[in-house]
Design an enzyme around this catalytic site. Structure first.
Site, PDB file in Angstrom:
ATOM      1  N   LEU A  30      31.879  35.983  36.747  1.00 41.22           N
ATOM      2  CA  LEU A  30      32.449  36.555  37.845  1.00 41.22           C
ATOM      3  C   LEU A  30      32.030  36.026  39.095  1.00 41.22           C
ATOM      4  CD1 LEU A  30      31.839  40.413  36.832  1.00 41.22           C
ATOM      5  CD2 LEU A  30      33.764  38.788  36.319  1.00 41.22           C
ATOM      6  N   HIS A  34      36.610  38.097  41.827  1.00 39.87           N
ATOM      7  CA  HIS A  34      36.569  39.213  40.804  1.00 39.87           C
ATOM      8  C   HIS A  34      35.879  40.599  41.619  1.00 39.87           C
ATOM      9  CE1 HIS A  34      36.066  35.759  37.886  1.00 39.87           C
ATOM     10  NE2 HIS A  34      37.089  36.566  37.419  1.00 39.87           N
ATOM     11  N   VAL A 173      40.724  35.062  47.140  1.00 41.74           N
ATOM     12  CA  VAL A 173      39.380  35.098  48.076  1.00 41.74           C
ATOM     13  C   VAL A 173      39.032  33.483  47.781  1.00 41.74           C
ATOM     14  CG1 VAL A 173      36.876  35.414  48.058  1.00 41.74           C
ATOM     15  CG2 VAL A 173      38.590  37.278  47.439  1.00 41.74           C
TER      16      VAL A 173
HETATM   17  P1  AMP Z   1      40.083  35.989  35.450  1.00 39.21           P
HETATM   18  O1  AMP Z   1      38.593  36.225  34.956  1.00 39.21           O
HETATM   19  O2  AMP Z   1      40.214  34.181  35.677  1.00 39.21           O
HETATM   20  O3  AMP Z   1      41.030  36.516  34.313  1.00 39.21           O
HETATM   21  O4  AMP Z   1      40.301  36.781  36.544  1.00 39.21           O
HETATM   22  C1  AMP Z   1      40.488  38.136  36.472  1.00 39.21           C
HETATM   23  C2  AMP Z   1      41.138  38.618  37.687  1.00 39.21           C
HETATM   24  O5  AMP Z   1      40.540  38.249  38.933  1.00 39.21           O
HETATM   25  C3  AMP Z   1      42.666  38.337  37.906  1.00 39.21           C
HETATM   26  O6  AMP Z   1      43.481  39.326  38.241  1.00 39.21           O
HETATM   27  C4  AMP Z   1      42.517  37.119  38.964  1.00 39.21           C
HETATM   28  O7  AMP Z   1      43.789  36.912  39.319  1.00 39.21           O
HETATM   29  C5  AMP Z   1      41.487  37.743  39.800  1.00 39.21           C
HETATM   30  N1  AMP Z   1      40.944  36.495  40.530  1.00 39.21           N
HETATM   31  C6  AMP Z   1      40.498  35.563  40.051  1.00 39.21           C
HETATM   32  N2  AMP Z   1      40.287  34.677  41.094  1.00 39.21           N
HETATM   33  C7  AMP Z   1      40.494  35.285  42.218  1.00 39.21           C
HETATM   34  C8  AMP Z   1      40.239  35.089  43.948  1.00 39.21           C
HETATM   35  N3  AMP Z   1      39.805  33.865  44.039  1.00 39.21           N
HETATM   36  N4  AMP Z   1      40.829  36.000  44.469  1.00 39.21           N
HETATM   37  C9  AMP Z   1      41.326  36.951  44.257  1.00 39.21           C
HETATM   38  N5  AMP Z   1      41.315  37.355  42.906  1.00 39.21           N
HETATM   39  C10 AMP Z   1      41.115  36.554  41.783  1.00 39.21           C
END
Ligand code: AMP
Length: 277
Positions: A30, A34, A173
Site C-alpha cells: 500500500l 490506496h 494521488v
Molecule cells: P491495486 O493495489 O494496484 O490493485 O490498487 C487498488 C486500488 O487503488 C485501485 O482502485 C487503484 O486504482 C487505486 N490506486 C492505485 N494507485 C492509486 C493512486 N496513485 N491514486 C489513487 N488511487 C490509486
C-alpha cells in the site's frame, strides 16, 4: 481492526456490521493512493472493509505475478491508524478453488487501451471484483482514477449485474514531481525513476493545449508523443485521447475525454491518465 483470512470468518464479521459498508479492494503493497481511498470510505461509511489479494487471474503469462511486491505486515501498520473495521486477506485457493470455471466478462469497454494489450486482464479483474462484492456486500466501493479503464469496467459491470453498490472513483494521488503513485514504481531504478515523470509532463502538455482551445484529438495525441519522445528511456506502448464513457478514440473532442498512456521503462510498465472537460 480485525484481520480475517477465511470466507466464513469474513461472513461472520460482515453480519455484525449494521450500518453502511465501504469496500476498498487492493493488491497490497500500500501507498498514499490506496490510503486516500480508505480515508474517503471512512468519511462516507459507518464500516470499512479493505481487501488485500494479489489476483493471479488478472496477470498475463509474461507479467509480474511472481515478482509483484508484497509486505502484509507493513500494509497492516499503514491501515491500522485509519479506523478500518476489517482487513480480508484471502488465499488464492479460497478465491479460485480447484476446478474453478466461472468468469465475468465485460464486453466493448474492455477491448481498447489496456484490454487490447493485456488480453484476459479485465476478465480477471471483473471476476475478482464480482467475488469481492459478493463476499463483502458493500454499499459503496472505492476505486482510483489512476486505473481509469478499470474504474469504467467496474462501473459498467455494477450496472449490468444490478449490484446495489455505488462506485466511487477517487483522484489519482501523485508524488511531488507528478509521478502517479503505484506499487510498481518500486521496480524503477536510478535514472528510470526520474525519467518516469515524463508521463505527467506529457499529459500536462496535452492538457495545456486543450485548455488553450485545441479540440483536435490527433493534435493532443501528437503532443503527448512528442513529449514522450524527448525522454530516451521511455518506450511508449500507446497514447490515447478517447471518449470518457466509451473509451473509443476520438477525432474531435466533444464532452468529457480521457487522455491516457502506457509507457515502458525497461521491464517496468507504467500507466497514467488525465480527464478533460
Ligand atoms: P491495486 O493495489 O494496484 O490493485 O490498487 C487498488 C486500488 O487503488 C485501485 O482502485 C487503484 O486504482 C487505486 N490506486 C492505485 N494507485 C492509486 C493512486 N496513485 N491514486 C489513487 N488511487 C490509486
Amino acid at each position: 481492526m480485525k484481520t480475517v483470512f477465511s470466507l466464513s470468518d469474513l461472513r461472520t464479521a460482515r453480519l455484525s456490521f449494521k450500518g453502511t459498508v465501504g469496500l476498498v479492494a487492493t493488491m497490497g503493497y500500500l501507498h498514499e493512493g490506496h490510503l486516500s481511498l480508505i480515508r474517503q470510505a471512512k468519511m462516507d461509511c459507518e464500516h470499512v472493509i479493505v481487501t488485500i489479494f494479489v489476483n493471479p487471474t488478472q496477470f498475463g503469462p509474461n507479467e509480474d505475478l511472481s515478482n509483484y511486491p508484497r509486505d502484509m505486515e507493513h500494509d497492516l501498520s499503514l491501515i491500522s491508524p485509519l479506523g478500518v473495521d476489517m482487513v480480508w486477506n484471502p488465499s488464492p485457493e479460497i478465491m479460485y478453488p480447484p476446478g474453478y470455471q466461472t468468469w465475468v466478462q465485460v464486453e466493448a469497454i474492455t477491448r481498447p487501451l489496456e484490454g487490447a494489450l493485456r488480453p484476459g486482464h479485465f476478465k480477471g479483474v471483473a471476476t475478482v471484483v464480482t467475488k469481492l462484492f459478493n463476499a463483502t456486500q458493500p454499499d459503496k466501493a472505492y476505486f482510483g482514477q489512476k486505473d481509469a479503464q478499470q474504474a469504467a469496467v467496474i462501473r459498467q459491470m455494477t450496472r449490468d449485474l444490478n449490484y446495489p453498490i455505488e462506485i466511487v472513483v477517487c483522484p489519482t494521488v501523485r508524488e511531488s514531481d507528478g509521478l502517479a503513485m503505484s506499487s510498481r514504481n518500486n521496480y524503477l531504478e536510478g535514472a528510470d525513476r526520474k525519467a518516469a515523470t515524463i508521463l505527467f509532463r506529457a499529459l500536462s502538455a496535452a492538457k495545456e493545449i486543450y485548455e488553450a482551445g485545441e479540440r483536435n484529438a490527433e493534435k493532443l495525441r501528437g503532443k503527448m508523443k512528442e513529449v514522450l519522445e524527448s525522454e530516451p528511456r521511455a518506450q511508449p506502448q500507446y497514447v490515447s485521447c478517447a471518449d470518457y464513457d466509451t473509451l473509443e478514440e476520438m477525432a474531435v473532442i466533444k464532452g468529457k475525454a480521457l487522455l491516457s498512456m502506457a509507457v515502458f521503462f525497461g521491464q517496468t510498465r507504467l500507466i497514467d491518465n488525465f480527464v478533460l472537460g
